[in-house]
Design an enzyme around this catalytic site. Structure first.
Site, short mmCIF file in Angstrom:
data_model
loop_
_atom_site.label_atom_id
_atom_site.label_comp_id
_atom_site.label_asym_id
_atom_site.label_seq_id
_atom_site.Cartn_x
_atom_site.Cartn_y
_atom_site.Cartn_z
N GLU A 1 9.74 -2.72 3.76
CA GLU A 1 8.94 -2.54 2.55
C GLU A 1 9.82 -2.18 1.36
OE1 GLU A 1 4.80 -0.99 4.69
OE2 GLU A 1 6.27 0.46 3.98
N GLY B 1 0.82 -1.20 0.00
CA GLY B 1 0.00 0.00 0.00
C GLY B 1 0.86 1.25 0.00
N GLY C 1 5.47 4.35 5.27
CA GLY C 1 6.06 4.36 6.60
C GLY C 1 5.11 4.77 7.70
N GLY C 2 3.84 5.05 7.34
CA GLY C 2 2.87 5.35 8.37
C GLY C 2 2.70 4.22 9.36
#
Length: 275
Positions: A114, A93, A106-107
């Site tokens: 990732e 995402g 990175g939220g």
């Protein structure tokens, strides 16, 4: 099954179309990202009805590993992959996507894993809902997540301020008394606000993206932050796509070849990276 909210239904619709279009029938290694949208990617893989018994799924963090296992799929850690392994595809995402398919990620604090998974895949596919699509990064999403060594965190904060970030801060755990949030690498996350990022086309049109007054072109800022001692990785995914990296003699790219967005009306919009 409980009725999904419009946003969750949009994520599910985007995941279904993305998987149908990009999941290889004979996949051997598949990267599985982190976040709420990826739940529907794994669901869509199961619904394809293909033989997954010989496929290994590479998670980008603890949450995605549990998701893989709970779906009855085989998880393999990135550092357990045989040398030279290339992933057939990686799905993930994003917190925000711009017109060139550059991403902020990175939220969920998994940006390092990732990125290494995306860089090891022939093609990276982004799945999101329509809220994440903006013409420029740092429009709706207001900061760049940066993974840093705890010992260097204060130094990195100082450098980011010098580069024009407004009040960068170490991200705290959900319970404030627990102090800073820790990543899977036991690193800290710094959330660094900057003005809206420029695209290469903006610079070509005469805008200054060199960092004056904190205004940066997306690739320039990513590279400048990465060069700060103590930074493990930057939550900007830009540069080459997988096919572009392969044409240059590499393996994979940070930038997706396509991004799928679930729209409020139930439709799915796809954006493809320029060749």
């Amino acid at each position: 099954m409980a009725t999904l909210s419009p946003v969750e239904a949009a994520k599910r619709a985007a995941a279904k179309v993305a998987v149908e279009n990009h999941y290889p029938k004979d996949a051997r290694f598949v990267g599985i990202g982190s976040g709420t949208t990826i739940v529907y990617v794994v669901e869509a893989i199961k619904e394809l009805g293909v033989d997954t018994s010989r496929t290994k799924y590479v998670p980008t963090g603890f949450q995605s590993k549990q998701l893989i296992i709970n779906a009855g799929l085989t998880a393999v850690e990135f550092d357990a992959l045989p040398e030279g392994t290339v992933l057939d595809v990686a799905f993930d995402g994003a917190d925000e996507v711009d017109d060139d398919l550059n991403l902020i990620k990175g939220g969920g604090a998994c940006l390092f894993q990732e990125k290494i998974v995306a860089l090891q895949a022939k093609q990276f596919i982004c799945v999101a809902d329509s809220r994440k699509l903006q013409s420029r990064l740092l429009t709706g999403w207001k900061y760049i997540p940066i993974e840093v060594a705890p010992i260097a965190a204060r130094r990195v904060l100082t450098k980011l301020k010098e580069m024009g970030s407004i009040n960068p801060a170490i991200r705290l755990a959900a319970a404030p008394k627990e102090g800073p949030l820790k990543t899977d690498q036991d690193f800290f996350i710094i959330d660094a606000p900057f003005p809206q990022l420029l695209l290469p086309a903006d610079v070509a049109a005469g805008k200054d993206g060199s960092g004056k007054a904190g205004v940066w072109e997306v690739n320039a800022l990513s590279q400048a932050i990465k060069q700060i001692a103590g930074v493990l990785e930057v939550g900007i995914f830009s540069g080459l796509t997988g096919p572009q990296a392969q044409a240059a003699g590499g393996i994979g790219g940070q930038r997706p070849v396509a991004a799928y967005f679930g729209m409020p009306d139930g439709s799915v919009t796809v954006r493809k990276a320029a060749a």
